[in-house]
Scaffold this motif. Structure first.
Motif, PDB file in Angstrom:
ATOM      1  N   THR A 194       0.827  -1.205   0.000  1.00  0.00           N
ATOM      2  CA  THR A 194       0.000   0.000   0.000  1.00  0.00           C
ATOM      3  C   THR A 194       0.861   1.255   0.000  1.00  0.00           C
ATOM      4  OG1 THR A 194      -1.708  -1.186   1.224  1.00  0.00           O
ATOM      5  CG2 THR A 194      -1.868   1.211   1.186  1.00  0.00           C
ATOM      6  N   CYS A 195       0.497   2.185  -0.884  1.00  0.00           N
ATOM      7  CA  CYS A 195       1.196   3.457  -0.979  1.00  0.00           C
ATOM      8  C   CYS A 195       0.183   4.541  -1.324  1.00  0.00           C
ATOM      9  CB  CYS A 195       2.278   3.390  -2.057  1.00  0.00           C
ATOM     10  SG  CYS A 195       3.280   4.892  -2.235  1.00  0.00           S
ATOM     11  N   THR A 196       0.284   5.672  -0.647  1.00  0.00           N
ATOM     12  CA  THR A 196      -0.549   6.842  -0.915  1.00  0.00           C
ATOM     13  C   THR A 196       0.302   7.897  -1.602  1.00  0.00           C
ATOM     14  OG1 THR A 196      -1.912   6.411   1.040  1.00  0.00           O
ATOM     15  CG2 THR A 196      -1.961   8.650   0.138  1.00  0.00           C
ATOM     16  N   ALA A 197      -0.233   8.515  -2.637  1.00  0.00           N
ATOM     17  CA  ALA A 197       0.474   9.587  -3.330  1.00  0.00           C
ATOM     18  C   ALA A 197      -0.454  10.770  -3.499  1.00  0.00           C
ATOM     19  CB  ALA A 197       0.985   9.115  -4.692  1.00  0.00           C
ATOM     20  N   LEU A 198       0.101  11.971  -3.412  1.00  0.00           N
ATOM     21  CA  LEU A 198      -0.644  13.174  -3.753  1.00  0.00           C
ATOM     22  C   LEU A 198      -0.067  13.741  -5.038  1.00  0.00           C
ATOM     23  CD1 LEU A 198      -1.432  12.864  -0.647  1.00  0.00           C
ATOM     24  CD2 LEU A 198      -2.101  15.270  -0.876  1.00  0.00           C
ATOM     25  N   ILE A 199      -0.929  13.954  -6.010  1.00  0.00           N
ATOM     26  CA  ILE A 199      -0.505  14.405  -7.328  1.00  0.00           C
ATOM     27  C   ILE A 199      -1.365  15.597  -7.737  1.00  0.00           C
ATOM     28  CG2 ILE A 199       0.161  12.057  -7.963  1.00  0.00           C
ATOM     29  CD1 ILE A 199      -2.332  11.999  -9.786  1.00  0.00           C
ATOM     30  N   THR A 200      -0.961  16.248  -8.813  1.00  0.00           N
ATOM     31  CA  THR A 200      -1.748  17.325  -9.406  1.00  0.00           C
ATOM     32  C   THR A 200      -2.461  16.799 -10.637  1.00  0.00           C
ATOM     33  OG1 THR A 200      -0.152  18.978  -8.650  1.00  0.00           O
ATOM     34  CG2 THR A 200      -1.670  19.639 -10.388  1.00  0.00           C
ATOM     35  N   VAL A 201      -3.726  17.164 -10.794  1.00  0.00           N
ATOM     36  CA  VAL A 201      -4.489  16.831 -11.996  1.00  0.00           C
ATOM     37  C   VAL A 201      -5.028  18.126 -12.592  1.00  0.00           C
ATOM     38  CG1 VAL A 201      -5.095  14.557 -11.111  1.00  0.00           C
ATOM     39  CG2 VAL A 201      -6.656  16.480 -10.739  1.00  0.00           C
ATOM     40  N   SER A 202      -5.471  18.046 -13.842  1.00  0.00           N
ATOM     41  CA  SER A 202      -5.993  19.238 -14.496  1.00  0.00           C
ATOM     42  C   SER A 202      -7.363  19.597 -13.947  1.00  0.00           C
ATOM     43  CB  SER A 202      -6.063  19.020 -16.008  1.00  0.00           C
ATOM     44  OG  SER A 202      -6.845  17.892 -16.315  1.00  0.00           O
ATOM     45  N   LYS A 203      -7.669  20.892 -14.006  1.00  0.00           N
ATOM     46  CA  LYS A 203      -8.989  21.379 -13.627  1.00  0.00           C
ATOM     47  C   LYS A 203      -9.997  21.018 -14.717  1.00  0.00           C
ATOM     48  CE  LYS A 203      -7.667  25.659 -13.155  1.00  0.00           C
ATOM     49  NZ  LYS A 203      -7.720  27.107 -12.822  1.00  0.00           N
ATOM     50  N   ALA A 204     -11.249  21.357 -14.483  1.00  0.00           N
ATOM     51  CA  ALA A 204     -12.299  21.025 -15.442  1.00  0.00           C
ATOM     52  C   ALA A 204     -12.048  21.653 -16.802  1.00  0.00           C
ATOM     53  CB  ALA A 204     -13.653  21.464 -14.900  1.00  0.00           C
ATOM     54  N   ASP A 205     -11.354  22.807 -16.833  1.00  0.00           N
ATOM     55  CA  ASP A 205     -11.074  23.470 -18.109  1.00  0.00           C
ATOM     56  C   ASP A 205      -9.802  22.948 -18.774  1.00  0.00           C
ATOM     57  OD1 ASP A 205      -9.094  24.532 -16.498  1.00  0.00           O
ATOM     58  OD2 ASP A 205      -9.821  26.599 -16.601  1.00  0.00           O
ATOM     59  N   GLU A 224      -6.328   3.968  -7.219  1.00  0.00           N
ATOM     60  CA  GLU A 224      -7.680   4.502  -7.121  1.00  0.00           C
ATOM     61  C   GLU A 224      -7.631   5.942  -6.605  1.00  0.00           C
ATOM     62  OE1 GLU A 224     -10.259   2.905  -8.184  1.00  0.00           O
ATOM     63  OE2 GLU A 224      -9.189   1.003  -8.565  1.00  0.00           O
ATOM     64  N   LEU A 225      -8.563   6.748  -7.100  1.00  0.00           N
ATOM     65  CA  LEU A 225      -8.722   8.108  -6.596  1.00  0.00           C
ATOM     66  C   LEU A 225      -9.383   8.055  -5.222  1.00  0.00           C
ATOM     67  CD1 LEU A 225      -8.667  11.216  -7.067  1.00  0.00           C
ATOM     68  CD2 LEU A 225     -10.957  10.964  -8.069  1.00  0.00           C
ATOM     69  N   VAL A 226      -8.718   8.629  -4.228  1.00  0.00           N
ATOM     70  CA  VAL A 226      -9.286   8.693  -2.876  1.00  0.00           C
ATOM     71  C   VAL A 226     -10.096   9.973  -2.705  1.00  0.00           C
ATOM     72  CG1 VAL A 226      -8.748   8.730  -0.403  1.00  0.00           C
ATOM     73  CG2 VAL A 226      -7.368   7.329  -1.964  1.00  0.00           C
ATOM     74  N   SER A 227      -9.545  11.108  -3.161  1.00  0.00           N
ATOM     75  CA  SER A 227     -10.242  12.380  -2.968  1.00  0.00           C
ATOM     76  C   SER A 227      -9.548  13.481  -3.759  1.00  0.00           C
ATOM     77  CB  SER A 227     -10.247  12.777  -1.482  1.00  0.00           C
ATOM     78  OG  SER A 227      -8.913  13.028  -1.042  1.00  0.00           O
ATOM     79  N   ARG A 228     -10.276  14.570  -3.970  1.00  0.00           N
ATOM     80  CA  ARG A 228      -9.686  15.856  -4.334  1.00  0.00           C
ATOM     81  C   ARG A 228      -9.414  16.593  -3.033  1.00  0.00           C
ATOM     82  NH1 ARG A 228     -11.752  18.412  -9.437  1.00  0.00           N
ATOM     83  NH2 ARG A 228     -11.872  20.272  -8.161  1.00  0.00           N
ATOM     84  N   VAL A 229      -8.256  17.221  -2.944  1.00  0.00           N
ATOM     85  CA  VAL A 229      -7.929  17.946  -1.720  1.00  0.00           C
ATOM     86  C   VAL A 229      -8.762  19.215  -1.596  1.00  0.00           C
ATOM     87  CG1 VAL A 229      -6.065  19.134  -0.477  1.00  0.00           C
ATOM     88  CG2 VAL A 229      -5.609  16.983  -1.646  1.00  0.00           C
ATOM     89  N   MET A 230      -9.161  19.813  -2.728  1.00  0.00           N
ATOM     90  CA  MET A 230      -9.886  21.076  -2.727  1.00  0.00           C
ATOM     91  C   MET A 230     -10.631  21.223  -4.044  1.00  0.00           C
ATOM     92  SD  MET A 230      -6.486  23.436  -3.245  1.00  0.00           S
ATOM     93  CE  MET A 230      -7.331  24.987  -3.475  1.00  0.00           C
ATOM     94  N   PRO A 231     -11.601  22.129  -4.115  1.00  0.00           N
ATOM     95  CA  PRO A 231     -12.259  22.398  -5.397  1.00  0.00           C
ATOM     96  C   PRO A 231     -11.279  23.075  -6.361  1.00  0.00           C
ATOM     97  CG  PRO A 231     -13.545  23.248  -3.537  1.00  0.00           C
ATOM     98  CD  PRO A 231     -12.196  22.897  -3.006  1.00  0.00           C
ATOM     99  N   ASP A 232     -11.673  23.174  -7.639  1.00  0.00           N
ATOM    100  CA  ASP A 232     -10.849  23.881  -8.610  1.00  0.00           C
ATOM    101  C   ASP A 232     -10.593  25.304  -8.136  1.00  0.00           C
ATOM    102  OD1 ASP A 232     -10.850  21.683 -10.214  1.00  0.00           O
ATOM    103  OD2 ASP A 232     -11.983  22.587 -11.871  1.00  0.00           O
ATOM    104  N   PRO A 233      -9.328  25.723  -8.055  1.00  0.00           N
ATOM    105  CA  PRO A 233      -9.019  27.087  -7.619  1.00  0.00           C
ATOM    106  C   PRO A 233      -9.173  28.089  -8.754  1.00  0.00           C
ATOM    107  CG  PRO A 233      -7.010  25.907  -8.108  1.00  0.00           C
ATOM    108  CD  PRO A 233      -8.129  24.917  -8.319  1.00  0.00           C
ATOM    109  N   LYS A 234      -9.151  29.386  -8.420  1.00  0.00           N
ATOM    110  CA  LYS A 234      -9.186  30.436  -9.443  1.00  0.00           C
ATOM    111  C   LYS A 234      -7.950  30.359 -10.326  1.00  0.00           C
ATOM    112  CE  LYS A 234      -9.924  34.595  -8.223  1.00  0.00           C
ATOM    113  NZ  LYS A 234      -9.851  35.852  -7.446  1.00  0.00           N
ATOM    114  N   GLY A 235      -6.797  30.180  -9.715  1.00  0.00           N
ATOM    115  CA  GLY A 235      -5.553  30.052 -10.458  1.00  0.00           C
ATOM    116  C   GLY A 235      -5.141  28.600 -10.523  1.00  0.00           C
ATOM    117  N   TYR A 236      -4.040  28.261  -9.827  1.00  0.00           N
ATOM    118  CA  TYR A 236      -3.673  26.848  -9.740  1.00  0.00           C
ATOM    119  C   TYR A 236      -3.321  26.494  -8.312  1.00  0.00           C
ATOM    120  CZ  TYR A 236       1.309  28.337 -10.163  1.00  0.00           C
ATOM    121  OH  TYR A 236       2.537  28.918  -9.988  1.00  0.00           O
TER     122      TYR A 236
END
Length: 382
Positions: A194-205, A224-236
């Motif tokens: 078992t390993c957990t990783a946090l990565i960046t993915v593209s926003k809806a746009d 497997e995707l566990v969660s999004r850490v936050m909603p899409d931000p204004k910037g990045y």
């Protein structure tokens, strides 16, 4: 090849200048060494590659390109190869040797890299599905997660069980239903499979980016995707730096930027990454932006290192004694940067308690080239 491995003035006893943002005057007993510095070359971005430590043996990845003055942009010649190198220290960061895994057909990107083409003449392996069997708890284990582009890219990973001398991969990381992924190396070993990783993915746009928590429980065969850490931000919101505080508690620091500025934000999960709560910003102003590197020190405190791309251009640290709820004033590791093209730190702690922070840097006295530097320093006594 020629490179220097020490600054003209190696020992800096006190780094205590007052800077905007509440710097703290303290003796860190800091010493700087060059990890890699070569005439005409650009060394950059350890944060994109990863750092691993086994006692006083330290391995760090970085990019090696050609220097070119591009004004306000990164001074790397994008029309020439950018190679992915490793630097290894066997004495806690005091001295370093350089390794080029691509000479063995390893750790090279699939197709084009983010800045230019990889090593000419070296065949590029196709991305493969991982068969599983990654020994996450092996004492000599290392894994690196990499991206092929920022927006709609494909991410890959390699792993090693001999301290990075030989690597298995590249294996494709899923897109988790997003338009693209941009993984850097931020992972937590949770068990043999078992390993957990946090990565960046593209926003809806399709633009960068938003951080997500992903996990494998079958030795890397599936993720497997566990969660999004936050909603899409204004910037990045990109480049997480994460620590595990208990079986259920995770804390991560995210690099954020929008029209109002750049900062490092803090986020906490109390259910092993399923949900997240935004907390106090560890750093309110990083200049034009820089990621953090986060570790749990041997005494239980958190140590965050980062660059500030405002004059004076500097490498900094903050300490938290309450798991990231509050943070110390800024500790200045060094403030002699010749430009804002610095930072992307990676940090580990030595067996003797000293901290080793590796980053890319430029010093006026050493010419315009960017090199990989290390600062060896002592955190303040609690």
């Amino acid at each position: 090849m020629s490179f220097r491995n020490a600054f003209p003035t190696a020992v800096v006893a006190v780094l205590c200048a007052a800077h905007p943002g509440g710097s703290h005057a303290v003796d860190l007993n800091a010493r700087h060494v060059w990890v890699y510095h070569e005439s005409g070359r650009f060394g950059g971005w350890p944060a994109n590659h990863g750092i691993w430590a086994w006692g006083d043996e330290i391995l760090v990845g970085y990019s090696r390109g050609w220097y070119k003055d591009l004004g306000e942009r990164h001074h790397i010649d994008r029309d020439k190869p950018e190679e992915h190198w490793l630097a290894r220290s066997l004495d806690g960061g005091e001295t370093w040797s350089l390794e080029h895994p691509a000479e063995k057909g390893q750790l090279i990107p699939q197709g084009e890299s983010l800045h230019g083409i990889e090593t000419p003449g070296v065949p590029v392996p196709e991305l493969q599905p991982c068969p599983g069997g990654i020994p996450f708890t092996h004492p000599d284990f290392a894994i690196t997660l990499r991206m092929s582009s920022v927006n709609a890219g494909v991410s890959r990973f390699y792993w090693s069980n001999d301290r990075g001398h030989e690597w298995q991969g590249p294996f494709q990381l899923p897109d988790f239903g997003f338009k693209g992924t941009a993984a850097r190396t931020d992972y937590l070993v949770d068990g043999p499979d078992t390993c957990t990783a946090l990565i960046t993915v593209s926003k809806a746009d399709g633009k960068e980016g938003v951080p997500c928590c992903v996990r494998t429980e079958d030795g890397g065969k599936t993720w497997e995707l566990v969660s999004r850490v936050m909603p899409d931000p204004k910037g990045y919101a990109i480049m997480p730096a994460t620590v595990r505080l208990s079986p259920d508690e995770l804390y991560t620091v995210i690099r954020e930027r929008d029209d109002s500025g750049s900062w490092l934000s803090g986020h906490r999960s109390l259910d092993n990454g399923k949900t997240w709560t935004r907390e106090q910003n560890p750093v309110d102003d990083c200049g034009t932006g820089n990621p953090g590197s986060l570790i749990v020190m041997k005494d239980g405190r958190l140590c965050l290192t980062y660059a500030v791309r405002n004059e004076p251009f500097r490498m900094c640290a903050k300490i938290s004694a309450d798991n990231g709820t509050t943070w110390s004033p800024e500790l200045v590791l060094r403030d002699d940067g010749a430009s804002r093209d610095i930072g992307y730190s990676q940090t580990v702690q030595r067996a003797d308690g000293r901290i080793v922070t590796v980053y890319y840097f430029t010093v006026e006295a050493d010419g315009p080239e960017r090199g990989i530097a290390a600062t060896i320093w002592s955190p303040p006594v609690p």
